[in-house]
Scaffold this motif. Sequence first.
Motif, PDB file in Angstrom:
ATOM      1  N   LEU A 189      56.268  41.076  42.139  1.00 11.04           N
ATOM      2  CA  LEU A 189      55.131  41.073  43.055  1.00 11.04           C
ATOM      3  C   LEU A 189      53.980  41.829  42.403  1.00 11.04           C
ATOM      4  O   LEU A 189      54.173  42.926  41.866  1.00 11.04           O
ATOM      5  CB  LEU A 189      55.512  41.758  44.364  1.00 11.04           C
ATOM      6  N   SER A 190      52.782  41.258  42.424  1.00 12.59           N
ATOM      7  CA  SER A 190      51.601  41.989  41.958  1.00 12.59           C
ATOM      8  C   SER A 190      50.600  42.065  43.102  1.00 12.59           C
ATOM      9  O   SER A 190      50.438  41.119  43.875  1.00 12.59           O
ATOM     10  CB  SER A 190      50.971  41.313  40.735  1.00 12.59           C
ATOM     11  N   LEU A 191      49.938  43.215  43.215  1.00 18.49           N
ATOM     12  CA  LEU A 191      48.969  43.471  44.278  1.00 18.49           C
ATOM     13  C   LEU A 191      47.631  43.866  43.675  1.00 18.49           C
ATOM     14  O   LEU A 191      47.584  44.530  42.632  1.00 18.49           O
ATOM     15  CB  LEU A 191      49.452  44.601  45.201  1.00 18.49           C
ATOM     16  N   VAL A 192      46.553  43.471  44.334  1.00 19.31           N
ATOM     17  CA  VAL A 192      45.229  43.944  43.936  1.00 19.31           C
ATOM     18  C   VAL A 192      44.976  45.275  44.642  1.00 19.31           C
ATOM     19  O   VAL A 192      45.049  45.359  45.871  1.00 19.31           O
ATOM     20  CB  VAL A 192      44.131  42.919  44.317  1.00 19.31           C
ATOM     21  N   PRO A 221      46.275  35.944  50.627  1.00 24.39           N
ATOM     22  CA  PRO A 221      44.919  35.452  50.913  1.00 24.39           C
ATOM     23  C   PRO A 221      43.909  35.888  49.863  1.00 24.39           C
ATOM     24  O   PRO A 221      44.148  36.827  49.095  1.00 24.39           O
ATOM     25  CB  PRO A 221      44.601  36.062  52.285  1.00 24.39           C
ATOM     26  N   SER A 222      42.779  35.179  49.832  1.00 27.58           N
ATOM     27  CA  SER A 222      41.698  35.462  48.870  1.00 27.58           C
ATOM     28  C   SER A 222      40.418  35.785  49.633  1.00 27.58           C
ATOM     29  O   SER A 222      39.552  34.929  49.793  1.00 27.58           O
ATOM     30  CB  SER A 222      41.471  34.253  47.948  1.00 27.58           C
ATOM     31  N   PRO A 223      40.256  37.021  50.094  1.00 27.44           N
ATOM     32  CA  PRO A 223      39.087  37.349  50.917  1.00 27.44           C
ATOM     33  C   PRO A 223      37.803  37.602  50.132  1.00 27.44           C
ATOM     34  O   PRO A 223      36.724  37.688  50.710  1.00 27.44           O
ATOM     35  CB  PRO A 223      39.528  38.630  51.634  1.00 27.44           C
ATOM     36  N   GLY A 224      37.888  37.737  48.830  1.00 30.29           N
ATOM     37  CA  GLY A 224      36.700  38.070  48.045  1.00 30.29           C
ATOM     38  C   GLY A 224      36.675  37.363  46.710  1.00 30.29           C
ATOM     39  O   GLY A 224      37.513  36.501  46.419  1.00 30.29           O
ATOM     40  N   ALA A 225      35.725  37.752  45.871  1.00 27.56           N
ATOM     41  CA  ALA A 225      35.506  37.072  44.596  1.00 27.56           C
ATOM     42  C   ALA A 225      36.598  37.366  43.579  1.00 27.56           C
ATOM     43  O   ALA A 225      36.694  36.670  42.566  1.00 27.56           O
ATOM     44  CB  ALA A 225      34.154  37.490  44.024  1.00 27.56           C
ATOM     45  N   TYR A 226      37.439  38.364  43.824  1.00 27.90           N
ATOM     46  CA  TYR A 226      38.458  38.733  42.840  1.00 27.90           C
ATOM     47  C   TYR A 226      39.745  37.924  43.009  1.00 27.90           C
ATOM     48  O   TYR A 226      40.710  38.137  42.293  1.00 27.90           O
ATOM     49  CB  TYR A 226      38.768  40.235  42.920  1.00 27.90           C
ATOM     50  N   GLY A 227      39.775  36.975  43.930  1.00 27.61           N
ATOM     51  CA  GLY A 227      40.933  36.094  44.057  1.00 27.61           C
ATOM     52  C   GLY A 227      41.977  36.637  45.011  1.00 27.61           C
ATOM     53  O   GLY A 227      41.711  37.515  45.823  1.00 27.61           O
ATOM     54  N   PRO A 228      43.213  36.104  44.926  1.00 28.95           N
ATOM     55  CA  PRO A 228      44.268  36.507  45.846  1.00 28.95           C
ATOM     56  C   PRO A 228      44.560  38.002  45.770  1.00 28.95           C
ATOM     57  O   PRO A 228      44.550  38.585  44.685  1.00 28.95           O
ATOM     58  CB  PRO A 228      45.484  35.699  45.380  1.00 28.95           C
ATOM     59  N   ILE A 229      44.818  38.612  46.932  1.00 34.09           N
ATOM     60  CA  ILE A 229      45.099  40.050  46.952  1.00 34.09           C
ATOM     61  C   ILE A 229      46.533  40.343  46.507  1.00 34.09           C
ATOM     62  O   ILE A 229      46.879  41.494  46.257  1.00 34.09           O
ATOM     63  CB  ILE A 229      44.855  40.657  48.345  1.00 34.09           C
ATOM     64  N   SER A 230      47.356  39.309  46.405  1.00 37.95           N
ATOM     65  CA  SER A 230      48.736  39.507  45.969  1.00 37.95           C
ATOM     66  C   SER A 230      49.308  38.175  45.506  1.00 37.95           C
ATOM     67  O   SER A 230      48.806  37.106  45.864  1.00 37.95           O
ATOM     68  CB  SER A 230      49.592  40.065  47.114  1.00 37.95           C
ATOM     69  N   ASP A 238      43.099  30.406  47.527  1.00 37.40           N
ATOM     70  CA  ASP A 238      41.846  29.845  48.045  1.00 37.40           C
ATOM     71  C   ASP A 238      40.880  29.774  46.866  1.00 37.40           C
ATOM     72  O   ASP A 238      40.103  30.674  46.609  1.00 37.40           O
ATOM     73  CB  ASP A 238      41.297  30.734  49.167  1.00 37.40           C
ATOM     74  N   ARG A 239      40.952  28.646  46.144  1.00 38.11           N
ATOM     75  CA  ARG A 239      40.283  28.550  44.840  1.00 38.11           C
ATOM     76  C   ARG A 239      38.753  28.631  44.928  1.00 38.11           C
ATOM     77  O   ARG A 239      38.099  29.093  44.012  1.00 38.11           O
ATOM     78  CB  ARG A 239      40.665  27.229  44.167  1.00 38.11           C
ATOM     79  N   CYS A 240      38.200  28.125  46.004  1.00 36.08           N
ATOM     80  CA  CYS A 240      36.734  28.014  46.078  1.00 36.08           C
ATOM     81  C   CYS A 240      36.134  29.035  47.042  1.00 36.08           C
ATOM     82  O   CYS A 240      35.058  28.817  47.596  1.00 36.08           O
ATOM     83  CB  CYS A 240      36.337  26.604  46.483  1.00 36.08           C
ATOM     84  N   SER A 241      36.852  30.156  47.242  1.00 35.25           N
ATOM     85  CA  SER A 241      36.294  31.216  48.089  1.00 35.25           C
ATOM     86  C   SER A 241      35.181  31.915  47.323  1.00 35.25           C
ATOM     87  O   SER A 241      35.018  31.755  46.111  1.00 35.25           O
ATOM     88  CB  SER A 241      37.380  32.220  48.476  1.00 35.25           C
ATOM     89  N   ALA A 242      34.427  32.760  48.026  1.00 36.47           N
ATOM     90  CA  ALA A 242      33.266  33.423  47.418  1.00 36.47           C
ATOM     91  C   ALA A 242      33.674  34.233  46.198  1.00 36.47           C
ATOM     92  O   ALA A 242      34.734  34.794  46.149  1.00 36.47           O
ATOM     93  CB  ALA A 242      32.606  34.311  48.439  1.00 36.47           C
TER      94      ALA A 242
END
Length: 234
Positions: free
Chosen positions: A160-163, A139-148, A230-234
Amino acid sequence: MTPIRTYLLTIFLLIGFGIPLYAEPLSVTNQKAIDAFYQKNWSQAEMWFKESLKKNPNDPYANYNLACVYTILLSQCENLTEEQDVFQLLQQAATYKKSYKRLMLKDKDLSLLRNTYRLNEIAGLSPKELFTNIIWFGPSPGAYGPISEIKFDANGSFELSLVEFRESDGTMEKPKYRGKYQWISEKVIQLEFQKLPSSLPHQTKKRQARWNKDKIEIDGFDYQFQDTPDRCSA
């Protein structure tokens, strides 16, 4: 130079520059549409491609290029249509002109959707080719994009890469975790991590993943991976 040599030279030049030798002439509406397309006048391009489709709903050229128009607009977060509508256009185009299957996998105008399950399916890839042709996103909950995100290679490895955010100063990092995988069945994969993220519960290196078209569930993650961020998330 003899006429035959002149003719052959012309043929080689046309092929070298990628000019089709037997290109079908465009209809008036398709010509107006593609002229607008090259001028990046998306609204005019959309209008004229739609006019072509009113006359012939099966027109592969109009279907394919209208899909390109909508994909470009989706990349700009201008949601004039849904992704499913784009895929319907591509499916129609590929049904009546098979060469579009190969083209859509490398067309830069479709790059936004090239990672998706549906586009790769329309392009005719086998399930395992399709699976390894996709980057799977958390998922992409913030401006930095997908968390993984996770990518499976055809050679049986994955990454696998994680934020993560450093505790000392809050700096964002993207550590990578690698491993091997094997197919248990058509929809179930066995993953074996070389090293596990500390955030995962039950530090078990072997974990199962379940694949269902555009989504993957992996044991230990409280969310699904999907084929589009989620390309157009905040």
